[in-house]
Design a protein around this motif. Structure first.
Motif, mmCIF file in Angstrom:
data_model
loop_
_atom_site.group_PDB
_atom_site.id
_atom_site.type_symbol
_atom_site.label_atom_id
_atom_site.label_comp_id
_atom_site.label_asym_id
_atom_site.label_seq_id
_atom_site.Cartn_x
_atom_site.Cartn_y
_atom_site.Cartn_z
ATOM 1 N N VAL A 207 37.167 2.802 70.345
ATOM 2 C CA VAL A 207 37.802 3.096 69.068
ATOM 3 C C VAL A 207 37.048 2.384 67.942
ATOM 4 C CG1 VAL A 207 40.087 3.451 70.067
ATOM 5 C CG2 VAL A 207 39.417 1.174 69.290
ATOM 6 N N ASP A 208 37.190 2.899 66.732
ATOM 7 C CA ASP A 208 36.609 2.234 65.572
ATOM 8 C C ASP A 208 37.570 2.396 64.392
ATOM 9 O OD1 ASP A 208 36.338 4.837 64.786
ATOM 10 O OD2 ASP A 208 34.158 4.904 64.963
ATOM 11 N N ASP A 209 37.093 2.063 63.188
ATOM 12 C CA ASP A 209 37.973 2.086 62.023
ATOM 13 C C ASP A 209 38.450 3.500 61.674
ATOM 14 O OD1 ASP A 209 35.330 2.714 61.391
ATOM 15 O OD2 ASP A 209 35.597 2.170 59.288
ATOM 16 N N THR A 210 37.720 4.544 62.105
ATOM 17 C CA THR A 210 38.154 5.917 61.819
ATOM 18 C C THR A 210 39.459 6.245 62.547
ATOM 19 O OG1 THR A 210 36.838 6.867 63.633
ATOM 20 C CG2 THR A 210 35.775 6.653 61.482
ATOM 21 N N LEU A 237 37.910 -7.465 62.880
ATOM 22 C CA LEU A 237 37.913 -7.633 61.429
ATOM 23 C C LEU A 237 38.487 -6.386 60.747
ATOM 24 C CD1 LEU A 237 37.132 -9.330 58.975
ATOM 25 C CD2 LEU A 237 34.838 -8.306 59.097
ATOM 26 N N ASP A 238 38.107 -5.191 61.250
ATOM 27 C CA ASP A 238 38.641 -3.948 60.686
ATOM 28 C C ASP A 238 40.161 -3.891 60.836
ATOM 29 O OD1 ASP A 238 36.151 -3.036 59.915
ATOM 30 O OD2 ASP A 238 35.827 -1.883 61.761
ATOM 31 N N ILE A 239 40.644 -4.307 61.991
ATOM 32 C CA ILE A 239 42.092 -4.276 62.244
ATOM 33 C C ILE A 239 42.822 -5.218 61.283
ATOM 34 C CG2 ILE A 239 43.893 -4.827 63.927
ATOM 35 C CD1 ILE A 239 41.822 -4.044 66.118
ATOM 36 N N ALA A 240 42.276 -6.419 61.111
ATOM 37 C CA ALA A 240 42.915 -7.401 60.229
ATOM 38 C C ALA A 240 42.978 -6.886 58.800
ATOM 39 C CB ALA A 240 42.154 -8.725 60.299
ATOM 40 N N ARG A 241 41.874 -6.314 58.309
ATOM 41 C CA ARG A 241 41.847 -5.796 56.949
ATOM 42 C C ARG A 241 42.785 -4.604 56.791
ATOM 43 N NH1 ARG A 241 35.263 -6.082 55.936
ATOM 44 N NH2 ARG A 241 35.160 -8.338 55.499
ATOM 45 N N HIS A 242 42.788 -3.745 57.795
ATOM 46 C CA HIS A 242 43.674 -2.578 57.765
ATOM 47 C C HIS A 242 45.134 -3.021 57.710
ATOM 48 C CE1 HIS A 242 46.343 0.355 59.704
ATOM 49 N NE2 HIS A 242 45.609 1.278 59.091
ATOM 50 N N ASN A 243 45.516 -3.915 58.612
ATOM 51 C CA ASN A 243 46.920 -4.316 58.720
ATOM 52 C C ASN A 243 47.383 -5.125 57.516
ATOM 53 O OD1 ASN A 243 46.945 -3.003 61.136
ATOM 54 N ND2 ASN A 243 47.005 -4.839 62.415
#
Length: 301
Positions: A207-210, A237-243
């Motif tokens: 999985v990725d940020d998409t 890092l993507d998950i933290a920024r997204h959440n």
């Protein structure tokens, strides 16, 4: 019991009508109220009645039970002393009032009885008019209930139409995406995501940020969880920024899956490629009708 004596010449119809009660389905007056209007003590009036008791059958005069007396006292403040009276309380019907004028033997009693009987008649007319109004209201209410039932039936039919329309617009249970059908594959998964009512679970090793962006299309209050083989520092890092900005997506490691699965509420879709790569190459998706999301999740440990 002390009584206020009301002179015959100033008795108002409203005063008499306020003393008429409905007991046992009959319009009556309490003996103490009658005695007050006649201008004599209640005891004396009842003594005259007892001397002529053969003229007062049950439908002319009857005694209140203790329960009936308490109910009368509760609704008539001026009769509160009756609650503590050692004597029985009697009611007189319209016929009983007419007979009273005969046994009291005074011109004043005759005049008062006439006024009282006229008040009884007026009350009957009022009740009859009110009965007609009530019947009309009941008819209107009946029509309203019929309209409500018809509207409910119409709503049910419309709901069935919308349900069938939803079914006709539902994504296919299985199919294949070919080379470069990236947008079609994306639309298919996005439609599934939007249909979730409680939860979305993605089991996908890559999985990725998409994927996070795709899950943001879910409805408010729908929980999203991803099980993946490895959470890289970049993905973390993507998950933290997204959440920090959007409804959170929970991501956990899970290494036992080879195939990819998308769980929408309790439905399970098996997908032949990672969600982030759907449509780039040939891949299939299948709704697993004999297997539920609850069963699949119970296997995850």
């Amino acid at each position: 019991m002390a009584q206020n004596i009301v002179p015959v010449q100033i008795i108002q119809p409203q005063l008499i009508e306020s003393r008429i009660l409905t007991i046992r389905g009959t319009q009556v007056m309490i003996d103490s109220d009658l005695a007050e209007l006649y201008g004599i003590p209640t005891k004396r009036m009842n003594e005259q009645v007892k001397r002529n008791i053969e003229r007062f059958p049950e439908h002319f005069r009857f005694q209140l039970t203790a329960i009936e007396r308490d109910e009368v006292v509760a609704i008539c403040d001026h009769l509160k002393d009756l609650k503590f009276s050692p004597f029985g309380t009697y009611c007189f019907t319209e016929q009983g009032v007419a007979m009273l004028s005969a046994v009291l033997h005074t011109p004043a009693a005759v005049r008062v009885s006439i006024q009282i009987i006229e008040a009884f008649v007026e009350m009957r007319h009022t009740l009859a008019a009110n009965t007609q109004i009530i019947r009309r209201l009941e008819t209107i209410e009946h029509h309203q209930l019929s309209l409500a039932a018809h509207q409910e039936a119409t709503d049910d039919r419309l709901a069935e139409v919308f349900r069938r329309l939803d079914e006709s617009q539902a994504p296919p249970a299985q199919g294949i995406f070919f080379d470069n059908q990236v947008y079609d594959a994306y639309q298919f998964v996005a439609q599934l995501v939007r249909k979730a009512k409680k939860r979305i679970v993605l089991i996908d090793n890559y999985v990725d940020d998409t994927v996070l962006t795709l899950l943001d299309k879910r409805n408010k209050g729908v929980k999203a969880t991803i099980y993946t083989k490895q959470i890289s520092k970049r993905l973390q890092l993507d998950i933290a920024r997204h959440n920090a900005q959007y409804a959170p997506v929970e991501v956990m490691t899970f290494t036992k899956a080879h195939d990819r699965f998308l769980l929408i509420d309790n439905a399970v879709y098996q997908i032949g490629a990672s969600v982030k790569d759907l449509g780039k190459r040939w891949c299939s998706f299948t709704l697993m009708r004999d297997f539920t999301a609850n069963e699949l999740i119970s296997k995850i440990s």
